[in-house]
Design an enzyme around this catalytic site. Structure first.
Site, short mmCIF file in Angstrom:
data_model
loop_
_atom_site.label_atom_id
_atom_site.label_comp_id
_atom_site.label_asym_id
_atom_site.label_seq_id
_atom_site.Cartn_x
_atom_site.Cartn_y
_atom_site.Cartn_z
CG ASP A 50 -1.91 1.03 1.36
OD1 ASP A 50 -2.41 1.46 0.31
OD2 ASP A 50 -2.24 1.43 2.50
CG HIS A 51 -0.30 4.95 -0.01
ND1 HIS A 51 -0.60 6.01 -0.84
CD2 HIS A 51 -1.47 4.60 0.58
CE1 HIS A 51 -1.89 6.28 -0.75
NE2 HIS A 51 -2.45 5.44 0.09
CG HIS A 75 -5.23 8.22 3.38
ND1 HIS A 75 -4.43 8.94 2.54
CD2 HIS A 75 -5.44 7.02 2.79
CE1 HIS A 75 -4.16 8.20 1.47
NE2 HIS A 75 -4.76 7.04 1.59
CG HIS A 84 -6.24 5.01 -1.66
ND1 HIS A 84 -5.13 4.51 -1.03
CD2 HIS A 84 -6.23 4.51 -2.92
CE1 HIS A 84 -4.45 3.75 -1.90
NE2 HIS A 84 -5.10 3.74 -3.04
CB SER A 89 -11.94 4.53 7.63
OG SER A 89 -11.30 3.29 7.79
CG ASN A 138 -6.96 0.92 -0.30
OD1 ASN A 138 -7.42 0.11 -1.08
ND2 ASN A 138 -5.75 1.43 -0.43
CG ASN A 173 -4.82 1.39 7.94
OD1 ASN A 173 -4.93 0.68 8.93
ND2 ASN A 173 -3.65 1.88 7.55
CB THR A 174 -8.82 5.15 9.91
OG1 THR A 174 -7.93 5.72 8.96
CG2 THR A 174 -8.82 6.01 11.16
#
Ligand SMILES: [Zn+2]
Length: 277
Positions: free
Chosen positions: A78-79, A176, A204, A207, A226, A228-229
């Site tokens: 990722d990134h 993000h 991206h 969340s 994506n 994540n948070t």
């Protein structure tokens, strides 16, 4: 199935493949179990920082072991920004690489992405390029988070034509981390691109985005989302709550189980969103 086939399958079914970040293998195992129970597939992803913490050798061995046991997961960088890490990830058998050249000049982004595409294609590794800048960060601290720069559809079209990436990360209204205001996605940016060229998109910063916006994104051609948070928050809160209630319990297995159970719940919810039913 190869990741590239995942994108076409998702597009055909009007669904998205979730990508979940992990910082430790117990979380990767938790994600794998949930996705298997849901009879779906997902990407398990590490940023460069998450990868360095665990070491690339352990991450690759761990995810390959999960794949060998039949868990429907693909390993994604990722990134990726550091060439050394990207090269190692390609050599060691990552399934997908996201090269983030968004901080480079447009020409340099094209040039370097193209080089990585040439390496990935013969190995059947899916390569994600990025155009525009997706701001924010997957933390709760909002000091000095980078600002987003929306994707210019004309640049995106030229980028895809020149680089032949498999999938494209665009900046179209998400950031993000968790946003204080509800995020409204500017899917007209994706529509503009799709008029000229066929390319699956990546969202991206999934969340915190409400289900109706996620649906709008999938309808506009997003095939990878994506997350994540929210997984980080669940993991942190699960661990904190358990430790507050069980101040004398120092057994890592108990503490991690409590954290992973919270993560599992978020993963389940996000899979349902991505299935778009
Ligand atoms: Zn991202």
């Amino acid at each position: 199935m190869k990741p590239k086939e995942l994108w076409s399958m998702a597009k055909k079914n009007k669904q998205a493949i979730p990508s979940f970040n992990f910082s430790s293998l117990d979380v990767a195992l938790t994600i794998s179990r949930i996705v298997q129970n849901s009879s779906y597939q997902c990407l398990v992803s590490t940023s460069e920082r998450e990868l360095n913490f665990q070491t690339i050798e352990i991450v690759v061995a761990g995810i390959k072991a999960l794949q060998k046991q039949g868990y429907p997961v693909f390993l994604n960088l990722d990134h990726g920004k550091i060439m050394d890490t990207i090269q190692k990830a390609i050599q060691m058998g990552f399934d997908c690489i996201h090269f983030d050249g968004s901080s480079l000049s447009f020409e340099d982004n094209i040039h370097i992405t193209k080089q990585i595409v040439e390496q990935c294609k013969p190995l059947n590794i899916s390569i994600e390029g990025e155009i525009g800048k997706i701001g924010g960060s997957s933390t709760l601290q909002d000091e000095s988070t980078p600002e987003s720069i929306l994707t210019d559809p004309n640049e995106a079209i030229r980028f895809v034509k020149e680089t032949s990436v498999d999938i494209l990360a665009c900046s179209f209204g998400s950031g993000h981390g968790l946003s204080k205001e509800p995020e409204i996605l500017k899917t007209e940016i994706l529509d503009e691109i799709s008029k000229q060229i066929e390319i699956p998109f990546v969202l991206h910063g999934g969340s915190g985005i409400v289900p109706s916006e996620i649906k709008k994104a999938i309808d506009a051609g997003v095939v990878k989302i994506n997350f994540n948070t929210e997984l980080r928050i669940a993991w942190h809160d699960g661990m904190r709550d358990y430790c507050q209630l069980n101040t004398q319990d120092i057994v890592p297995v108990n503490i991690l189980t409590a954290a992973d159970e919270r993560v599992a719940k978020v993963v389940e919810d996000k899979i349902m969103l991505c299935l778009n039913r």
